[in-house]
Enzyme design. Structure first.
Site, PDB file in Angstrom:
ATOM      1  N   ASP A 233       1.817  19.148  -3.386  1.00 53.08           N
ATOM      2  CA  ASP A 233       2.945  18.626  -2.621  1.00 53.08           C
ATOM      3  C   ASP A 233       2.849  19.036  -1.149  1.00 53.08           C
ATOM      4  OD1 ASP A 233       5.679  17.453  -2.719  1.00 53.08           O
ATOM      5  OD2 ASP A 233       6.286  19.444  -2.091  1.00 53.08           O
ATOM      6  N   GLU A 295      -0.949  15.096  -1.668  1.00 52.51           N
ATOM      7  CA  GLU A 295       0.051  14.270  -0.979  1.00 52.51           C
ATOM      8  C   GLU A 295      -0.322  14.309   0.497  1.00 52.51           C
ATOM      9  OE1 GLU A 295       4.766  13.523  -0.070  1.00 52.51           O
ATOM     10  OE2 GLU A 295       4.043  15.553  -0.319  1.00 52.51           O
TER      11      GLU A 295
HETATM   12  C1  GLC Z   1       7.138  15.841  -1.125  1.00 53.49           C
HETATM   13  C2  GLC Z   1       7.747  15.251  -2.368  1.00 53.49           C
HETATM   14  C3  GLC Z   1       9.192  14.958  -2.100  1.00 53.49           C
HETATM   15  C4  GLC Z   1       9.882  16.270  -1.785  1.00 53.49           C
HETATM   16  C5  GLC Z   1       9.194  16.984  -0.621  1.00 53.49           C
HETATM   17  C6  GLC Z   1       9.640  18.397  -0.515  1.00 53.49           C
HETATM   18  O1  GLC Z   1       7.155  14.948  -0.075  1.00 53.49           O
HETATM   19  O2  GLC Z   1       7.030  14.117  -2.762  1.00 53.49           O
HETATM   20  O3  GLC Z   1       9.818  14.326  -3.180  1.00 53.49           O
HETATM   21  O4  GLC Z   1      11.219  16.032  -1.461  1.00 53.49           O
HETATM   22  O5  GLC Z   1       7.800  17.029  -0.793  1.00 53.49           O
HETATM   23  O6  GLC Z   1       9.118  19.154  -1.570  1.00 53.49           O
END
Ligand code: GLC
Length: 571
Positions: A233, A295
Site C-alpha cells: 500500500d 500500489e
Molecule cells: C491506499 C489504499 C487506500 C487507502 C490509502 C491509505 O491508497 O488503496 O484505500 O485509503 O492507501 O492507506
C-alpha cells in the site's frame, strides 16, 4: 413452503445450474501455475472483504464468505486473490489502519479462517495475496500507543515526532492527502506526529532499523503461513524529507477546499523507497514463488519502470495505473500508454488494472449511459488480451456499476464526508457483490448491509449471468479461457496495428508462428478497419467476439458499435 413449491424451487435450481454449466466455457488449466513466474500468466482478482460475501449475516463480508466462493473464482479462471486489509483495525479507513499485522479482525473471522482459506485456495490452484499497509499503522496499534506515551519510550522512534514551529503551529505546512494538516499534536509530550493520511494513521519511521525489521518479520510470518505475496500500500509515501522543508504552493484548492500544494517533500523520495523495496524483495525471495505487487502511482511510465529495480530485483508487479486516469475511450491514448509500458526501460512485465477500491469503476468512467455493458465487455477484451498480468476488481466481471451516495449523511468513507460535494469518497465502488436476485443480492441472509446494494442487482448478478450465454460474466470466462489456451495470447509479443486510427484500437499478439489480432471499436458507430497487410493475411478464424461477425475479411473488417473481436490469422 409447500412440498409442491419446494419441488418447483429445486427444479428451478437444477435448471439454472445446468444452464450455467452449459453456458460456461471449460476453463483450461494454467500451465505456469507451479512455476516461479506463475504471476506473469495469471489473472488476479481484488476482493474488498467487507463487500464480498457475509456468511455470519452481520452486514459486512468475511473470510468464510471468500472461501465459500472459491469455486466461483476458479470457474472464472482466477489464479490469485488479493484481499484488501482484513487485519484488526478500528476501520477508520476500512482496514487501511492496521492495529495488529499478525491477526484477523473479528469482523472478518479468525486466523483459523484465514488458514482454511489459504488451504482451500491451494486445493483449487488459487493463491492468496494480502495487503501490506507499510507506510502507517493505526493509532491504536500497540507500537503507537507505546510511542505516544513518552519521549523516552523505546517505541518513540517508530513514528515521526517533532516539535511545533511555534506554540500551536505544526512543524511545517504539509497537508494530508485526506484533508487538513498532516501533523497532530499530542498533549502528553507536546510534540506533533506525522500522518500522510488520516490522523488515525500515523506514519511509520522507516529510517529506524527496528521498524524495518519488525515489518520484515511480519512479511516472513505471513509467507510462512502460506500466502503468496503482498500488495504494498501507498509505497510512494514511505519516506519524507528529513529536513521537513515546506511544500511549495500549487494553483487552486485541494479536494477539501484548502489551498493546494505540490507534494514534493512529503512523498516520492524515490532513491530511499527503491532501496527499501529492494530489501523487502530479498526477504520475499527467501520464499519460493512469492510476489510483490505495488500500489505504484507514477506520473510517467519511465518512473514506473524504476519500480522493477535495476536488475529486476524490486517489485515483480508494479501496477500500471496509467489507464485509471484515462476517462474517455480514446484509442490513441490507450495505444500510446500500452506502447510506453511495452517499451519500458527496465523491460519489466506489464501489470494492467482498470478498476479498484479507490477509483470509480471503469464501466462508469467509460460508460455513456446507453452502452455501458457493451463498453465493459470491450474493455475486458483489452484488459485480458494485452501482454501482461491482469488484475480484476470484484464485480467488474458482472458489469457492476458504481453506486455513489446521494447525500452527505449517507457517506461512509471519511474523505467523502470531508470533501462533499467535490469529493464524494469511495463508497460507490465498494458496494456488496451481487450474487443473485434474492434479498441483498445474496450477499447475506437479509441483515442490513454496511453499504447499500446496487439497484440493478436483480439482473446484474452472478446467478443470472451464469445462465446467460451472452452475459458479461461468460464473456470474461471466455476471454480468460482463451488467454490460457491460445499461445499467442499466453505469452506472445505485442504490436500495435493501424496506429493512426482514432476510433478503433487494434493490435497483434504473436507466438510460435501464430498471429492473433484484437480489434476494439471504441465508438458508438459501426467502423471498418483494414488490417490485412499488417496482419500478414486477410483470412482468419474468430476466437471470440462480442457480436456476430458476418465475415472475417481482415482487409475490410466491419465492427458494430463497441464490438471487440479476437481473430486468429490464417496464413
Ligand atoms: C491506499 C489504499 C487506500 C487507502 C490509502 C491509505 O491508497 O488503496 O484505500 O485509503 O492507501 O492507506
Amino acid at each position: 413452503m409447500s412440498t409442491l413449491r419446494r419441488l418447483f424451487a429445486l427444479l428451478l435450481l437444477f435448471v439454472s445450474t445446468t444452464l450455467a454449466q452449459a453456458a460456461a466455457p471449460a476453463m483450461p488449466p494454467n500451465r505456469a501455475a507451479s512455476q516461479a513466474d506463475w504471476w506473469k500468466h495469471a489473472v488476479f482478482y481484488e476482493i474488498y472483504p467487507r463487500s464480498f460475501a457475509d456468511t455470519n449475516n452481520d452486514g459486512t463480508g468475511d473470510l468464510n464468505g471468500i472461501t465459500a466462493h472459491l469455486d466461483y473464482l476458479k470457474s472464472l479462471g482466477v489464479d490469485a486473490i488479493w484481499i484488501a486489509p482484513c487485519f484488526p483495525s478500528p476501520q477508520v479507513d476500512f482496514g487501511y489502519d492496521v492495529s495488529d499485522y499478525k491477526d484477523i479482525d473479528p469482523k472478518y473471522g479468525t486466523l483459523a479462517d484465514m488458514d482454511r482459506l489459504i488451504a482451500e485456495g491451494r486445493k483449487r490452484g488459487i493463491k492468496v495475496i494480502l495487503d501490506f499497509v507499510v507506510n502507517h499503522t493505526s493509532d491504536k496499534h500497540a507500537w503507537f500507543q507505546q510511542s505516544a506515551s513518552s519521549k523516552t519510550n523505546p517505541y518513540r522512534d517508530f513514528y515521526i515526532w517533532r516539535d511545533g514551529r511555534a506554540p500551536g503551529a505544526p512543524p511545517n505546512n504539509w497537508s494530508s492527502a485526506f484533508g487538513g494538516a498532516s501533523w497532530k499534536v499530542d498533549s502528553r509530550t507536546n510534540q506533533w506526529y506525522y500522518h500522510f493520511f488520516y490522523p488515525e494513521q500515523p506514519d511509520l519511521n522507516w529510517r529506524n532499523p527496528k521498524v524495518e525489521s519488525a515489518m520484515f518479520d511480519t512479511a516472513r510470518w505471513w509467507f510462512r503461513r502460506g500466502i503468496y505475496g503482498f500488495r504494498l500500500d501507498a509505497v510512494d509515501t514511505l519516506f519524507e524529507d528529513p529536513a521537513l522543508t515546506d511544500n511549495p504552493p500549487a494553483e487552486g484548492k485541494d479536494a477539501y477546499d484548502a489551498p493546494a500544494q505540490l507534494h514534493v517533500n512529503d512523498k516520492n523520495r524515490m532513491s530511499e523507497v527503491h532501496a527499501e523495496l529492494q530489501k523487502l524483495r530479498k526477504v520475499t525471495d527467501e520464499f519460493q514463488g512469492r510476489v510483490l505487487i505495488g500500489e505504484t502511482w507514477t506520473e510517467t511510465p519511465a518512473q514506473l519502470a524504476e519500480y522493477y529495480g535495476p536488475h529486476n530485483d524490486e517489485l515483480q508487479m508494479p501496477m500500471y495505473f496509467n489507464f485509471m486516469t484515462v476517462n474517455k475511450l480514446a484509442p490513441q491514448v490507450f495505444r500510446e500508454r500500452v506502447e510506453a509500458i511495452e517499451h519500458n526501460r527496465s523491460n519489466g512485465w506489464p501489470v494492467y488494472v482498470l478498476s479498484n477500491h479507490d477509483n470509480i469503476r471503469h464501466i462508469d468512467r467509460y460508460g455513456d449511459g446507453q452502452h455501458n455493458v457493451a463498453i465493459a465487455k470491450m474493455m475486458a477484451a483489452m484488459l485480458l488480451t494485452l501482454r501482461g498480468t491482469a488484475i480484476l476488481y470484484y464485480g467488474e466481471e458482472i458489469a457492476m456499476e458504481n453506486n455513489d451516495p446521494k447525500r452527505r449523511e449517507d457517506v461512509q468513507d471519511i474523505i467523502g464526508r470531508l470533501g462533499w460535494p467535490r469529493e464524494k469518497g469511495r463508497d460507490g465502488e465498494r458496494t456488496p457483490m451481487q450474487w443473485d436476485a434474492t434479498e441483498n443480492a445474496g450477499f447475506n441472509r437479509g441483515a442490513k448491509t454496511w453499504m447499500p446494494v446496487g439497484p440493478d442487482y436483480k439482473t446484474t448478478n452472478v446467478a443470472t449471468e451464469a445462465a446467460d450465454r451472452d452475459s458479461t460474466l461468460n464473456w470474461y470466462r471466455t476471454l480468460i479461457a482463451l488467454r490460457r489456451s491460445e499461445p499467442a495470447l499466453y505469452d506472445g509479443s505485442y504490436t500495435s496495428l493501424d496506429a493512426k486510427n482514432d476510433k478503433v484500437f487494434s493490435y497483434a499478439r504473436k507466438a510460435g508462428g501464430r498471429t492473433v489480432i484484437v480489434s476494439l471499436n471504441m465508438t458508438a458507430m459501426p467502423q471498418t478497419v483494414s488490417l490485412a497487410d499488417e496482419a500478414g493475411g486477410s483470412h482468419g478464424r474468430v476466437l471470440a467476439s462480442t457480436n456476430a461477425l458476418k465475415a472475417v475479411d481482415l482487409g475490410n473488417l466491419k465492427l458494430e458499435p463497441f464490438q471487440a473481436v479476437v481473430i486468429e490469422v490464417e496464413k
